[in-house]
Design a protein around this motif. Structure first.
Motif, short mmCIF file in Angstrom:
data_model
loop_
_atom_site.label_atom_id
_atom_site.label_comp_id
_atom_site.label_asym_id
_atom_site.label_seq_id
_atom_site.Cartn_x
_atom_site.Cartn_y
_atom_site.Cartn_z
N ARG A 471 0.71 -1.75 -0.37
CA ARG A 471 0.04 -0.37 0.41
C ARG A 471 0.85 0.88 0.15
NH1 ARG A 471 -5.57 1.62 1.92
NH2 ARG A 471 -5.48 3.11 2.14
N ASN A 472 0.67 2.43 -0.95
CA ASN A 472 0.89 3.14 -1.39
C ASN A 472 0.10 4.33 -1.08
OD1 ASN A 472 3.76 5.23 -1.22
ND2 ASN A 472 3.67 4.82 -3.19
N SER A 473 0.95 5.39 -0.49
CA SER A 473 -0.53 6.87 -0.76
C SER A 473 0.04 7.94 0.14
CB SER A 473 -1.36 6.51 0.82
OG SER A 473 -1.04 6.45 2.15
N TRP A 474 0.00 8.82 -0.62
CA TRP A 474 1.10 10.21 -0.18
C TRP A 474 -0.63 11.74 -0.54
CZ3 TRP A 474 2.95 8.06 -5.14
CH2 TRP A 474 2.35 9.09 -6.03
N ASP A 475 0.10 12.21 0.02
CA ASP A 475 -0.88 13.78 -0.20
C ASP A 475 0.15 14.65 -0.28
OD1 ASP A 475 -2.95 12.27 1.81
OD2 ASP A 475 -2.53 13.04 3.74
N ASP A 476 -0.57 15.94 -1.17
CA ASP A 476 0.20 16.70 -1.67
C ASP A 476 -0.53 17.97 -1.22
OD1 ASP A 476 2.12 15.66 -2.57
OD2 ASP A 476 1.45 15.16 -5.03
N ARG A 477 0.41 18.89 -0.96
CA ARG A 477 -0.70 20.15 -0.27
C ARG A 477 0.51 21.12 -1.38
NH1 ARG A 477 1.59 22.75 4.91
NH2 ARG A 477 0.47 24.34 4.74
N ARG A 478 -0.12 21.98 -2.36
CA ARG A 478 0.84 23.67 -2.23
C ARG A 478 -0.47 24.96 -2.40
NH1 ARG A 478 0.86 20.47 -8.89
NH2 ARG A 478 1.00 18.92 -7.89
N GLU A 493 -3.97 36.59 -13.54
CA GLU A 493 -5.83 36.02 -13.25
C GLU A 493 -5.95 35.89 -12.18
OE1 GLU A 493 -6.89 32.52 -15.51
OE2 GLU A 493 -4.67 30.63 -13.78
N TYR A 494 -5.64 35.52 -11.22
CA TYR A 494 -5.65 35.71 -10.14
C TYR A 494 -6.11 36.69 -9.48
CZ TYR A 494 -5.01 31.31 -10.42
OH TYR A 494 -4.31 29.84 -11.16
N LYS A 495 -5.39 37.87 -9.40
CA LYS A 495 -6.63 38.99 -8.80
C LYS A 495 -5.49 39.20 -7.36
CE LYS A 495 -8.87 39.14 -13.08
NZ LYS A 495 -8.17 40.05 -14.01
N GLY A 496 -4.54 38.82 -7.50
CA GLY A 496 -4.31 39.95 -6.32
C GLY A 496 -4.20 38.36 -5.29
N THR A 497 -5.08 37.43 -5.46
CA THR A 497 -5.26 36.68 -3.81
C THR A 497 -4.53 35.42 -4.12
OG1 THR A 497 -7.10 35.43 -5.80
CG2 THR A 497 -7.66 36.65 -5.05
N GLY A 498 -4.87 34.29 -2.82
CA GLY A 498 -3.67 32.68 -2.84
C GLY A 498 -5.10 32.17 -4.24
N TYR A 499 -3.68 30.74 -3.67
CA TYR A 499 -3.76 29.54 -4.53
C TYR A 499 -3.48 29.01 -3.85
CZ TYR A 499 -3.93 26.03 -7.98
OH TYR A 499 -3.43 24.57 -8.40
N ALA A 500 -4.86 27.34 -3.86
CA ALA A 500 -4.59 26.38 -2.96
C ALA A 500 -4.68 24.92 -3.68
CB ALA A 500 -5.23 26.15 -1.41
N TYR A 501 -4.06 24.34 -3.03
CA TYR A 501 -4.55 22.62 -4.18
C TYR A 501 -4.38 21.97 -3.28
CZ TYR A 501 -3.40 18.75 -6.72
OH TYR A 501 -2.74 17.74 -7.44
N LYS A 502 -4.91 20.90 -3.55
CA LYS A 502 -4.83 19.14 -2.81
C LYS A 502 -4.86 17.96 -2.76
CE LYS A 502 -4.65 20.94 2.30
NZ LYS A 502 -4.28 20.55 3.34
#
Length: 1022
Positions: A471-478, A493-502
């Motif tokens: 079993r292999n699992s990972w969690d990415d966060r950016r 295009e983000y108009k000065g706002t933050g960006y998040a990824y999971k």
């Protein structure tokens, strides 16, 4: 004072300096401890008592011939002697309990307790340990003497020393025909490229199958260097055919260490390691840049007022890797155990580039019912935390103006919209702004567990069942903050706002393999039969989500719902994705081994296997193999050939397959299309429904790639086995290669279909030699050589139905849109560079090239027909040379490695040895290449020979003599250095570039620095 100098005195950087000093103090403390241990060696020495016993004698071989130079030593002391020309010796020992050890190269070591004897005559017999060693062959093992296929074994004593980022680094250069390359250098988050005996596929997997303690497809993250006992590499088709559709690229069997019967023991090993940059591109310094301005080469408006060596700034000078491993092991007559726990913190040479991991590995073996029943189980766990933010920024070095600052005052002339204290280059980026304002992290958990039950029903008949779960699992966060330039620049295009990824990933594999083994000894004849069934199910699940519109960085990526992009149409739409796939592999296999008079050996195997990945008409395939060996040295006519001690001829033929392709390639799969409105009932507003359609053409005839390989080999030992080795010659053909081919629409739904057409041919020669040069007294010197030669030909690419003229790859990129560097054509070798042939320069520095009609033309005169084969990026020769020296308790290993007969495309020189691409140019643009007045052009002008020899590893170790009553039973310290020196004519950073796959030999501009690694370590047994 310059701005870059001012910022270095800020509190944050001062704190970094303090941390660096602390780490240097740690290194100094450890080195001090090592020096103290060396100077205190005499404190542990065992001295002779005041009334020594004098022992004399003679040492001969089995034929009564005296053995001069035999080492005679008193066990666990530094006391020793050497036999003279007639084999005589004299030695003084401390007591009647002393044990004398007699050792001579290639002969068995003998230990004799002195007792009441004053004269001891010793006969040393031939050491056939090499022939008696156990070699894994897949679902079983054999004595080395009985092996009839091409199998190479590498034990832990022969591993490369020092820190390794992948377990396969331990055997780099140790196995003829096995190429292990690390294109990304010593990046702790990178992997190695592996290739055995050349290229075997166009689109399928090219890496060997990894089997860890019987678990097929084992995860290398679960292995630590101190937990590995040996590697067995199955190289030819006859050896790998027992693994069927996964054996085409060879098989690497990895055995981990197990507990041993006897008293419980403990081991602690640790090392510290540090990387140093050994090569860097020679770009203009700030002073050289300003001199070029003075000389009128660069315009004055390019001087931005600072002095920055961006390469040095990106280097993590305080990098330090530490490793700790603790082992407890032991056992009784009926069971053994071994458990290890480890911790490793790897810091790369790049900033924000590291990997912290820890884990456990345990194994347990128990026998019962009069040793007829055996239970074996092992488990491994790895938990790691990787910082993926840094390591990929060194490409900016080729674009950075050396007079540009890293930091800039808000609102200043150089700010370029850099509102938060970082200078932002035009058409570029500032890596330090990214380090400050971004997160890119992966947390991973890997698990593997297996159980094996065996029962011997009657003598020689054993039934077993093996099961494993991986079993292999990972969690990415950016996360990119509101202060990141990509978020707030005028075109964002983000108009000065933050960006998040999971993102989340999960894959697991279940394996069940029952087997039976029956062997029978008929005197001169010995039979062994293996039969088995294999079931493997694997699945993968992925999920990801992103959002933007974060007006505060307080939540980072921990409150995705707070992003305003969910409702703000002016921001990019949030993304949601999820995916799942699976596949099943089922096989029946058998193998018959026959041994006649321990001199003639025959082995045959067959595997019948089915995979869900292939078309309905080709689910199943059969993979046969046969091999034989003849021990010539045991024949009567060889009895009087004294200088030959071992001579064995091997020959084998085997068929293997490759199912390493994505799932569902043979069937229709659906993808999303546009949306269309439907007015439900009497609704005024429409409801939009998602459309779906086929994204590929079905191919019910899709099947595995098939490799047919013939191998002939010779194993030999001469001069009392002082010189041993093997030679292998192989010829292989891989048929039914998979590739996407263009098809007409209609009748096909899509414009291409994935199908079997092409062939690849590989031929090669492999040589392994080991020579015990000196073994006199306390000194020995052994030399090992491994070399190989190979050719790779794309012999077929089209048939009557599907056609492809060539395969292009190795894109050079911009500026100039120079296209692909490599073209593989039907009937030609793999890895050919294809381009213009350089003919010189005009008087004003413009390019001239040879045309196909024999004339010479400029850039605008050249057409595609003028291009030709100008080189090849795939090495034809590989070699390594290991020297092992031992003197008393000291040992020294010096390891060289090289690759030969190939070309490298130097893209750094191509683009940055050219004044047209200033400001980021090499010093050579003002020197060697100063005559060039036109933009970069791809031609053989930038091809160089890649031949090199590396002083790849030096390891010096010392084993202490310890008192009999010491709780410590073994103490070793060592130091090693890797990648110390490179001897080459190549003018680029490092000649060891990507040399696996279809598009080798390109030295990319986006690189990770190559380093010299220094390691100091301690190993303690108690």
């Amino acid at each position: 004072m310059k701005k870059t100098e001012q910022i270095k005195e800020t509190p944050s950087l001062a704190m970094m300096s303090l941390k660096r000093k602390k780490k240097r103090y740690k290194i100094s403390a450890i080195l001090g401890f090592l020096i103290f241990c060396l100077t205190q060696t005499n404190a542990f020495a065992f001295y002779l008592q005041s009334n020594p016993i004098v022992i004399t004698g003679i040492v001969t071989d089995s034929e009564g011939i005296p053995l001069p130079g035999t080492n005679v030593s008193e066990k666990n002391t530094n006391n020793g002697a050497i036999t003279d020309f007639d084999g005589n010796f004299t030695i003084k020992v401390s007591s009647q309990n002393s044990i004398l050890v007699f050792s001579y190269v290639s002969l068995k070591t003998v230990e004799i307790t002195v007792g009441l004897q004053t004269r001891i005559n010793v006969v040393l017999e031939e050491d056939n340990q090499k022939l008696d060693e156990i070699v894994l062959i897949g679902y079983g093992s054999q004595q080395r003497k009985a092996v009839s296929t091409a199998v190479t074994k590498v034990k832990s004593n022969d591993f490369n020393q020092g820190v390794v980022s992948s377990p396969l680094d331990l055997i780099q250069g140790k196995v003829a025909g096995l190429q292990i390359t690390r294109p990304s250098g010593n990046n702790p988050n990178s992997s190695v490229a592996i290739q055995l005996r050349g290229i075997t596929s166009l689109t399928g997997s090219s890496s060997p199958l990894i089997v860890i303690d019987g678990v097929p497809g084992g995860n290398l993250d679960l292995l630590q260097q101190n937990d590995i006992e040996s590697f067995d590499v199955l190289k030819d088709g006859a050896a790998a055919a027992i693994y069927g559709t996964r054996g085409t690229n060879g098989v690497i069997l990895i055995t981990t260490k197990k507990g041993k019967k006897g008293q419980s023991s403990f081991n602690y090993s640790t090392f510290l390691s540090k990387d140093y940059v050994n090569t860097k591109p020679n770009f203009l310094s700030a002073d050289e840049f300003r001199q070029a301005i003075t000389d009128g080469i660069i315009s004055a408006d390019n001087d931005l007022g600072s002095s920055t060596d961006i390469f040095d700034e990106l280097v993590n000078e305080s990098n330090l890797t530490q490793y700790h491993n603790f082992v407890a092991s032991g056992g009784s007559e009926t069971g053994t155990y071994r458990a290890s726990i480890y911790y490793k913190d790897s810091q790369g040479i790049a900033l924000e580039n590291g990997r912290e991991e820890f884990g456990v590995r345990g194994s347990f073996n128990q026998s019962g019912l009069n040793d007829k029943f055996e239970f074996a189980s092992s488990v491994g766990v790895n938990i790691n935390d990787a910082n993926l933010l840094g390591g990929g920024q060194f490409g900016i070095v080729t674009d950075w103006n050396p007079t540009a600052p890293i930091f800039a005052e808000p609102g200043g002339d150089l700010n370029n919209e850099g509102l938060y204290g970082y200078y932002q280059p035009v058409n570029g980026y500032n890596p330090f702004s990214e380090y400050k304002n971004r997160i890119n992290q992966r947390k991973q958990l890997t698990f593997s567990g297996d159980i094996k039950l065996s029962y011997e029903f009657i003598p020689g008949f054993v039934a077993s069942i093996f099961g494993s779960y991986q079993r292999n699992s990972w969690d990415d966060r950016r996360y990119r903050s509101t202060q990141d330039y990509a978020q707030y620049n005028s075109g964002s295009e983000y108009k000065g706002t933050g960006y998040a990824y999971k993102g989340n990933h999960l894959d697991f594999t279940k394996t069940l393999e029952p087997t039976i083994v029956y062997n029978k000894d008929f005197g001169d004849s010995f039979f062994e039969f293996l039969g088995g069934y294999s079931y493997q199910y694997a699945t993968t699940e992925n999920y990801s989500v992103d959002n933007s519109g974060f007006y505060t960085d307080g939540f980072q990526d921990w409150n995705l719902g707070a992003g305003n992009a969910i409702t703000d149409e002016l921001l990019p739409d949030p993304n949601l994705s999820s995916f799942k796939e699976d596949n099943t592999l089922i096989a029946y296999f058998s193998r018959l081994s026959y041994n006649y008079k321990d001199r003639y050996f025959l082995q045959a195997s067959v595997r019948h296997e089915g995979s869900s990945r292939f078309g309905a008409n080709n689910k199943w395939a059969t993979f046969p193999a046969i091999s034989g060996a003849w021990v010539i040295s045991d024949e009567m006519f060889m009895k009087n050939v004294d200088f030959v001690k071992n001579l064995k001829l091997r020959a084998g033929y085997g068929v293997t397959g490759n199912q390493g392709i994505p799932n569902y390639q043979s069937i229709v799969t659906l993808g999303t299309g546009g949306k269309y409105p439907i007015f439900v009932g009497n609704a005024i507003d429409p409801t939009y429904f998602q459309t779906y359609g086929p994204v590929k053409n079905p191919n019910p005839n899709l099947k595995w790639e098939t490799k047919k390989e013939f191998n002939i080999g010779l194993d030999f030992g001469t001069f009392s086995n002082r010189l041993t080795g093997s030679i292998d010659i192989y010829s292989r053909k891989t048929e039914d290669l998979l590739l996407n081919y263009d098809v007409p629409q209609p009748p096909f739904v899509q414009s291409s279909i994935y199908t079997n057409v092409g062939d690849i041919k590989n031929k090669g020669l492999e040589l392994s030699l080991s020579y015990r040069i000196i073994n006199k007294g306390d000194f020995s010197w052994t030399a090992d050589f491994v070399g190989s030669y190979q050719t790779n030909e794309l012999s077929k690419l089209s048939n009557q139905i599907f056609a492809a003229e060539e395969l292009f790859g190795g894109n050079i990129g911009n500026p100039g849109n120079l296209g692909n560097a490599i073209r593989n054509t039907e009937g030609g070798p793999i890895g050919n560079f294809y381009g213009k042939r350089f003919a010189g320069f005009t008087a004003d520095g413009k390019w001239l090239f040879h045309k196909a009609d024999g004339t010479i033309g400029g850039v605008s005169d050249m057409v595609d027909e003028d291009k030709e084969i100008i080189g090849n990026g795939l090495p034809k020769y590989y070699a390594s040379f290991t020297n092992t020296f031992k003197y008393k308790n000291l040992d020294l290993t010096i390891f060289f490695r090289g690759k030969f007969k190939y070309d490298i495309l130097n893209t750094v020189d191509m683009f940055y040895g050219n004044q047209n691409l200033k400001p980021g140019i090499l010093t050579s643009a003002l020197g060697q290449y100063s005559q060039i007045s036109q933009a970069p052009q791809y031609s053989d002008y930038y091809l160089e020979s890649g031949d090199f020899i590396k002083l790849d590893n030096i390891t010096l170790g010392y084993n202490f003599n310890l008192p009999d009553k010491s709780p410590i039973t073994g103490l070793r310290i060592f130091g090693s250095a890797r990648n110390l020196a490179t001897f080459t004519g190549y003018t680029g950073r490092d000649p060891e570039v990507q040399d696996t796959g279809l598009y080798p030999g390109i030295d990319d501009r986006d690189f990770y620095p190559r380093t010299t690694t220094i390691t100091a370590g301690i190993n303690i047994n108690f």
